[in-house]
Design an enzyme around this catalytic site. Sequence first.
Site, mmCIF file in Angstrom:
data_model
loop_
_atom_site.group_PDB
_atom_site.id
_atom_site.type_symbol
_atom_site.label_atom_id
_atom_site.label_comp_id
_atom_site.label_asym_id
_atom_site.label_seq_id
_atom_site.Cartn_x
_atom_site.Cartn_y
_atom_site.Cartn_z
ATOM 1 N N HIS A 147 0.853 -1.192 0.000
ATOM 2 C CA HIS A 147 0.000 0.000 0.000
ATOM 3 C C HIS A 147 0.889 1.242 0.000
ATOM 4 O O HIS A 147 1.395 1.669 1.035
ATOM 5 C CB HIS A 147 -0.910 -0.008 1.230
ATOM 6 C CG HIS A 147 -2.102 0.902 1.103
ATOM 7 N ND1 HIS A 147 -2.155 1.940 0.198
ATOM 8 C CD2 HIS A 147 -3.297 0.935 1.766
ATOM 9 C CE1 HIS A 147 -3.332 2.559 0.309
ATOM 10 N NE2 HIS A 147 -4.032 1.969 1.256
ATOM 11 N N TYR A 152 -1.053 7.075 3.644
ATOM 12 C CA TYR A 152 -0.262 6.168 4.494
ATOM 13 C C TYR A 152 1.238 6.336 4.276
ATOM 14 O O TYR A 152 1.680 7.065 3.385
ATOM 15 C CB TYR A 152 -0.788 4.749 4.311
ATOM 16 C CG TYR A 152 -2.278 4.767 4.526
ATOM 17 C CD1 TYR A 152 -2.786 5.157 5.779
ATOM 18 C CD2 TYR A 152 -3.181 4.561 3.498
ATOM 19 C CE1 TYR A 152 -4.154 5.291 5.984
ATOM 20 C CE2 TYR A 152 -4.554 4.693 3.699
ATOM 21 C CZ TYR A 152 -5.029 5.057 4.945
ATOM 22 O OH TYR A 152 -6.375 5.216 5.150
HETATM 23 C C1 LIG Z 1 -15.336 1.559 1.855
HETATM 24 C C2 LIG Z 1 -14.065 1.706 1.088
HETATM 25 C C3 LIG Z 1 -12.867 1.289 1.647
HETATM 26 C C4 LIG Z 1 -11.663 1.404 0.939
HETATM 27 N N1 LIG Z 1 -10.506 0.924 1.488
HETATM 28 C C5 LIG Z 1 -9.358 0.949 0.751
HETATM 29 C C6 LIG Z 1 -8.174 0.328 1.232
HETATM 30 O O1 LIG Z 1 -8.131 -0.296 2.294
HETATM 31 N N2 LIG Z 1 -7.064 0.417 0.453
HETATM 32 C C7 LIG Z 1 -7.068 1.046 -0.765
HETATM 33 O O2 LIG Z 1 -6.024 1.088 -1.431
HETATM 34 N N3 LIG Z 1 -8.189 1.605 -1.244
HETATM 35 C C8 LIG Z 1 -9.326 1.570 -0.533
HETATM 36 N N4 LIG Z 1 -10.484 2.076 -1.065
HETATM 37 C C9 LIG Z 1 -10.465 2.680 -2.441
HETATM 38 C C10 LIG Z 1 -10.906 1.648 -3.492
HETATM 39 O O3 LIG Z 1 -9.993 0.583 -3.569
HETATM 40 C C11 LIG Z 1 -11.050 2.283 -4.894
HETATM 41 O O4 LIG Z 1 -9.806 2.744 -5.336
HETATM 42 C C12 LIG Z 1 -12.050 3.438 -4.961
HETATM 43 O O5 LIG Z 1 -13.226 3.114 -4.251
HETATM 44 C C13 LIG Z 1 -12.406 3.796 -6.412
HETATM 45 O O6 LIG Z 1 -12.895 2.663 -7.091
HETATM 46 P P1 LIG Z 1 -14.485 2.441 -7.379
HETATM 47 O O7 LIG Z 1 -14.961 3.662 -8.118
HETATM 48 O O8 LIG Z 1 -14.562 1.200 -8.194
HETATM 49 O O9 LIG Z 1 -15.167 2.331 -6.057
HETATM 50 C C14 LIG Z 1 -11.676 1.969 -0.366
HETATM 51 C C15 LIG Z 1 -12.902 2.370 -0.928
HETATM 52 C C16 LIG Z 1 -14.080 2.246 -0.226
HETATM 53 C C17 LIG Z 1 -15.372 2.678 -0.872
#
Ligand SMILES: Cc1cc2nc3c(=O)[nH]c(=O)nc-3n(C[C@H](O)[C@H](O)[C@H](O)COP(=O)(O)O)c2cc1C
Length: 485
Positions: A147, A152
């Site tokens: 990550h 972070y």
């Molecule tokens: C509830 C939630 C938790 C997330 N936790 C992480 C995480 O732990 N690590 C990370 O790199 N991205 C995290 N993300 C970001 C997602 O991996 C992703 O990049 C972002 O939601 C955009 O993609 P999408 O439009 O398909 O949702 C999180 C997103 C959401 C909605």
Amino acid sequence: MKLLEPITINGMKVPNRVMVPAMVTRLSGEDGFVSKEISDRYVRYAQGEVGLIVVEAMAIHGSNAGPLLRISDDKFIPGLKEMVRKIHDASDSKVVPQIIHFLKIARSGWRQTVDMLTLEDIERIIQQFGEAAARAREAGFDGIELHNAHAYTLASFVSRVNGRTDEYGGTTLENRLRLIGRVMDSVRRYVGRDFPVGIRYLSDEFIRGGYTVEDAKLIGLRMAQLGADYLSLSVGGKFEDAVHTPGHVLHGYSGYSGERCMPGASFPDALHVPYAAEIKAFIAAKGFDVPVIAAGKLSDPATAEAVLAAGKVDMVAIARGLLADPDWVKKLRLGQLDRIVKCDYCNVCKQLDGAHMPVTCFLWPKGAMQAPADHGPVVQPPAWPESGAGLAIKTEGGSVALKWKKAPGAVYYDVYRTDDDGEPHIVDGVKLPVFTDTAVLGGVRYRYYVRACDANGNAGVPSESVSYDPLVPGHDPAAEAVSAA
Ligand SMILES: Cc1cc2nc3c(=O)[nH]c(=O)nc-3n(C[C@H](O)[C@H](O)[C@H](O)COP(=O)(O)O)c2cc1C
């Protein structure tokens, strides 16, 4: 169909081009052990045939962080191993954990920044990444993901606002990249060259003074030079513009950079793909063939397919879309696109994450902790009452209010809109039989209809449609006709 083509990443045979990127679930206890709910969540993605499952960020160290998975000690290996076994038993999906180091934050709003770390602290972080990677391999994961994104530690070193002045400092790009280079070396020493190691990083920080795709191209090149096996791109999610709520720790997704990271309904589809495509092309021109993965509103199958078919990226990462419907890939394979529960990007999941509450989807049945099991197409999807849906439209002050009758068995309703004579598209998924559209403009003709859906996305017949044809305020078409004549 490109979406369903397999891809091999350093020996890891991923059955299709769809990744569920890391999404914290807040389903673990503060102890960091895998709970049944967490395991069930990831097995569900495997049952839905997601190609590559990235298990939510898990900490490589012991700092406090509320409910978050841990991989910071050997005692966490058995729980992780059991979850990985269940995922592998469910399908040929591959699974990697996202491993994370974060700095300290306090309820007062104070946060530790990278310039506060001593060289001993940095050595410990490098060691902890290596040890965590080894635990992941022992637990049976197919690879790991570092990550190096959002708010972070690793990303804060790579950031343009890294405030250090030493060899890990912000003055040069090489200095900012020194820590990730040493972490990669450490990880490879522990897991070897034959274990897939992906890196998630930002294609744009989306903060004032932060880096943009110009740096991201070079950062990607360095990751490739370091032997990263895939590059998964995200954007934003920084502390620098986070909004501090008194009494709460900072949430890295509460500012504009957080909005870009998890773009809501008002943002266009596939909005961050151009950055990923630019990075992929740049790295390729330097002779590296590392798979590049984009995220951000890619849950429309036609859009995702077009992005892949155009060679812009190698895989698509779909987070909220797969939370809404973990069977997205399976339904695609079976040609059941109409049955996909379509994410409406309402961001209730994002708010739950920010409040450290179990992350669920608004479109799931009330109270459900997991997406409901899918039993395939149904003979009778939710139907309107005999008298019809009774879709009624009221327009006032530039907004359109719709209401309709409840359909027995409906868990939610998809609201469709046609603009002028274009294709109908879903503007929202709602639980109650009402919807207000505040984004309409005079001079454009609109048509609406509604479909009632059950918990698995089986949609009933469209309601009757209603139209709205607003005039441009203050503009008199009759006067225009006269002057044209
Ligand atoms: C509830 C939630 C938790 C997330 N936790 C992480 C995480 O732990 N690590 C990370 O790199 N991205 C995290 N993300 C970001 C997602 O991996 C992703 O990049 C972002 O939601 C955009 O993609 P999408 O439009 O398909 O949702 C999180 C997103 C959401 C909605």
